[in-house]
Design a protein around this motif. Structure first.
Motif, PDB file in Angstrom:
ATOM      1  N   GLN A  52       0.828  -1.202   0.000  1.00  0.00           N
ATOM      2  CA  GLN A  52       0.000   0.000   0.000  1.00  0.00           C
ATOM      3  C   GLN A  52       0.867   1.258   0.000  1.00  0.00           C
ATOM      4  O   GLN A  52       0.582   2.217  -0.710  1.00  0.00           O
ATOM      5  CB  GLN A  52      -0.938   0.007   1.207  1.00  0.00           C
ATOM      6  CG  GLN A  52      -1.925   1.141   1.197  1.00  0.00           C
ATOM      7  CD  GLN A  52      -2.891   1.055   0.032  1.00  0.00           C
ATOM      8  OE1 GLN A  52      -3.278  -0.031  -0.360  1.00  0.00           O
ATOM      9  NE2 GLN A  52      -3.249   2.188  -0.512  1.00  0.00           N
ATOM     10  N   GLY A  53       1.950   1.259   0.778  1.00  0.00           N
ATOM     11  CA  GLY A  53       2.862   2.397   0.792  1.00  0.00           C
ATOM     12  C   GLY A  53       3.518   2.615  -0.553  1.00  0.00           C
ATOM     13  O   GLY A  53       3.677   3.748  -1.011  1.00  0.00           O
ATOM     14  N   PHE A  54       3.884   1.542  -1.211  1.00  0.00           N
ATOM     15  CA  PHE A  54       4.489   1.652  -2.537  1.00  0.00           C
ATOM     16  C   PHE A  54       3.497   2.217  -3.541  1.00  0.00           C
ATOM     17  O   PHE A  54       3.845   3.077  -4.349  1.00  0.00           O
ATOM     18  CB  PHE A  54       4.988   0.279  -2.994  1.00  0.00           C
ATOM     19  CG  PHE A  54       5.559   0.281  -4.376  1.00  0.00           C
ATOM     20  CD1 PHE A  54       6.791   0.829  -4.634  1.00  0.00           C
ATOM     21  CD2 PHE A  54       4.838  -0.258  -5.429  1.00  0.00           C
ATOM     22  CE1 PHE A  54       7.309   0.842  -5.908  1.00  0.00           C
ATOM     23  CE2 PHE A  54       5.343  -0.250  -6.702  1.00  0.00           C
ATOM     24  CZ  PHE A  54       6.581   0.301  -6.945  1.00  0.00           C
ATOM     25  N   LEU A  55       2.251   1.753  -3.492  1.00  0.00           N
ATOM     26  CA  LEU A  55       1.248   2.243  -4.434  1.00  0.00           C
ATOM     27  C   LEU A  55       0.906   3.703  -4.169  1.00  0.00           C
ATOM     28  O   LEU A  55       0.689   4.468  -5.106  1.00  0.00           O
ATOM     29  CB  LEU A  55      -0.007   1.374  -4.354  1.00  0.00           C
ATOM     30  CG  LEU A  55       0.151  -0.055  -4.876  1.00  0.00           C
ATOM     31  CD1 LEU A  55      -1.121  -0.848  -4.636  1.00  0.00           C
ATOM     32  CD2 LEU A  55       0.519  -0.058  -6.344  1.00  0.00           C
ATOM     33  N   ASP A  56       0.822   4.120  -2.904  1.00  0.00           N
ATOM     34  CA  ASP A  56       0.545   5.520  -2.589  1.00  0.00           C
ATOM     35  C   ASP A  56       1.675   6.423  -3.069  1.00  0.00           C
ATOM     36  O   ASP A  56       1.441   7.502  -3.596  1.00  0.00           O
ATOM     37  CB  ASP A  56       0.349   5.703  -1.083  1.00  0.00           C
ATOM     38  CG  ASP A  56      -0.953   5.081  -0.598  1.00  0.00           C
ATOM     39  OD1 ASP A  56      -1.842   4.845  -1.440  1.00  0.00           O
ATOM     40  OD2 ASP A  56      -1.060   4.823   0.619  1.00  0.00           O
ATOM     41  N   GLU A  57       2.915   5.981  -2.901  1.00  0.00           N
ATOM     42  CA  GLU A  57       4.066   6.758  -3.352  1.00  0.00           C
ATOM     43  C   GLU A  57       4.046   6.898  -4.862  1.00  0.00           C
ATOM     44  O   GLU A  57       4.332   7.960  -5.403  1.00  0.00           O
ATOM     45  CB  GLU A  57       5.352   6.064  -2.920  1.00  0.00           C
ATOM     46  CG  GLU A  57       6.616   6.760  -3.394  1.00  0.00           C
ATOM     47  CD  GLU A  57       7.840   5.967  -3.024  1.00  0.00           C
ATOM     48  OE1 GLU A  57       8.711   5.829  -3.898  1.00  0.00           O
ATOM     49  OE2 GLU A  57       7.930   5.489  -1.884  1.00  0.00           O
ATOM     50  N   ASP A  58       3.659   5.851  -5.563  1.00  0.00           N
ATOM     51  CA  ASP A  58       3.613   5.876  -7.020  1.00  0.00           C
ATOM     52  C   ASP A  58       2.539   6.836  -7.513  1.00  0.00           C
ATOM     53  O   ASP A  58       2.729   7.543  -8.487  1.00  0.00           O
ATOM     54  CB  ASP A  58       3.352   4.467  -7.554  1.00  0.00           C
ATOM     55  CG  ASP A  58       3.523   4.374  -9.050  1.00  0.00           C
ATOM     56  OD1 ASP A  58       4.466   4.994  -9.576  1.00  0.00           O
ATOM     57  OD2 ASP A  58       2.724   3.682  -9.707  1.00  0.00           O
ATOM     58  N   ASP A  59       1.376   6.887  -6.822  1.00  0.00           N
ATOM     59  CA  ASP A  59       0.307   7.792  -7.228  1.00  0.00           C
ATOM     60  C   ASP A  59       0.707   9.248  -7.044  1.00  0.00           C
ATOM     61  O   ASP A  59       0.363  10.094  -7.861  1.00  0.00           O
ATOM     62  CB  ASP A  59      -0.970   7.512  -6.429  1.00  0.00           C
ATOM     63  CG  ASP A  59      -1.624   6.199  -6.823  1.00  0.00           C
ATOM     64  OD1 ASP A  59      -1.316   5.708  -7.927  1.00  0.00           O
ATOM     65  OD2 ASP A  59      -2.432   5.680  -6.039  1.00  0.00           O
ATOM     66  N   ASN A  60       1.429   9.564  -5.994  1.00  0.00           N
ATOM     67  CA  ASN A  60       1.825  10.942  -5.743  1.00  0.00           C
ATOM     68  C   ASN A  60       2.904  11.404  -6.715  1.00  0.00           C
ATOM     69  O   ASN A  60       2.969  12.567  -7.073  1.00  0.00           O
ATOM     70  CB  ASN A  60       2.337  11.101  -4.312  1.00  0.00           C
ATOM     71  CG  ASN A  60       1.241  10.893  -3.292  1.00  0.00           C
ATOM     72  OD1 ASN A  60       0.073  11.064  -3.601  1.00  0.00           O
ATOM     73  ND2 ASN A  60       1.633  10.503  -2.096  1.00  0.00           N
TER      74      ASN A  60
END
Length: 110
Positions: A52-60
Motif C-alpha cells: 500500500q505504501g508503494f502504491l501511494d508513493e507511485d500515485d503521488n
C-alpha cells in the motif's frame, strides 16, 4: 462401425490410465504449495502495508492525466478554439467535429 467402437474403447482406456497415473507423479514435478514458499519473516499484514505504501508513493509521484496517457484529444464544436500559437509553432487544443477543420489563421473550427 468397428472403427467407432475402437475409438471409443481407446478413449475410455486412455482416460482411465490418465486418472490412475495422476497420483503417481514425482514430488519434483509438482508445484510448491503456499506453505513451502519463504515470506522473509514478514506477516501478511506487513506485506500488505508495504504494498500500500508503494502504491501511494507511485500515485503521488506520477501526476499525468488519463487523457495524456491515452493520447485522446477532446472534440471541439464549430467556432471554438482548436489550437494555440506558441511562437512559430501551433499546438492543438482539441479535434474539430466531422465536416469541420481547424483554421490555422483564426485558430478556430470552421
Amino acid at each position: 462401425m468397428e472403427s467407432v467402437r475402437a475409438v471409443v474403447f481407446l478413449s475410455v482406456c486412455l482416460s482411465v490410465m490418465t486418472s490412475l497415473c495422476q497420483g503417481q507423479r514425482s514430488a519434483d514435478s509438482q508445484l510448491p504449495s503456499a506453505a513451502d514458499e519463504p515470506n522473509f519473516g514478514l506477516t501478511t499484514r506487513e506485506l500488505a502495508e508495504a504494498l500500500q505504501g508503494f502504491l501511494d508513493e507511485d500515485d503521488n509521484r506520477v501526476g499525468l492525466s488519463v487523457e495524456k496517457k491515452a493520447s485522446v484529444i477532446p472534440r471541439c464544436d464549430v467556432g471554438e478554439r482548436c489550437a494555440m500559437k506558441h511562437g512559430p509553432r501551433i499546438g492543438r487544443l482539441c479535434d474539430c467535429l466531422r465536416g469541420t477543420a481547424c483554421n490555422t489563421f483564426f485558430l478556430r473550427c470552421y
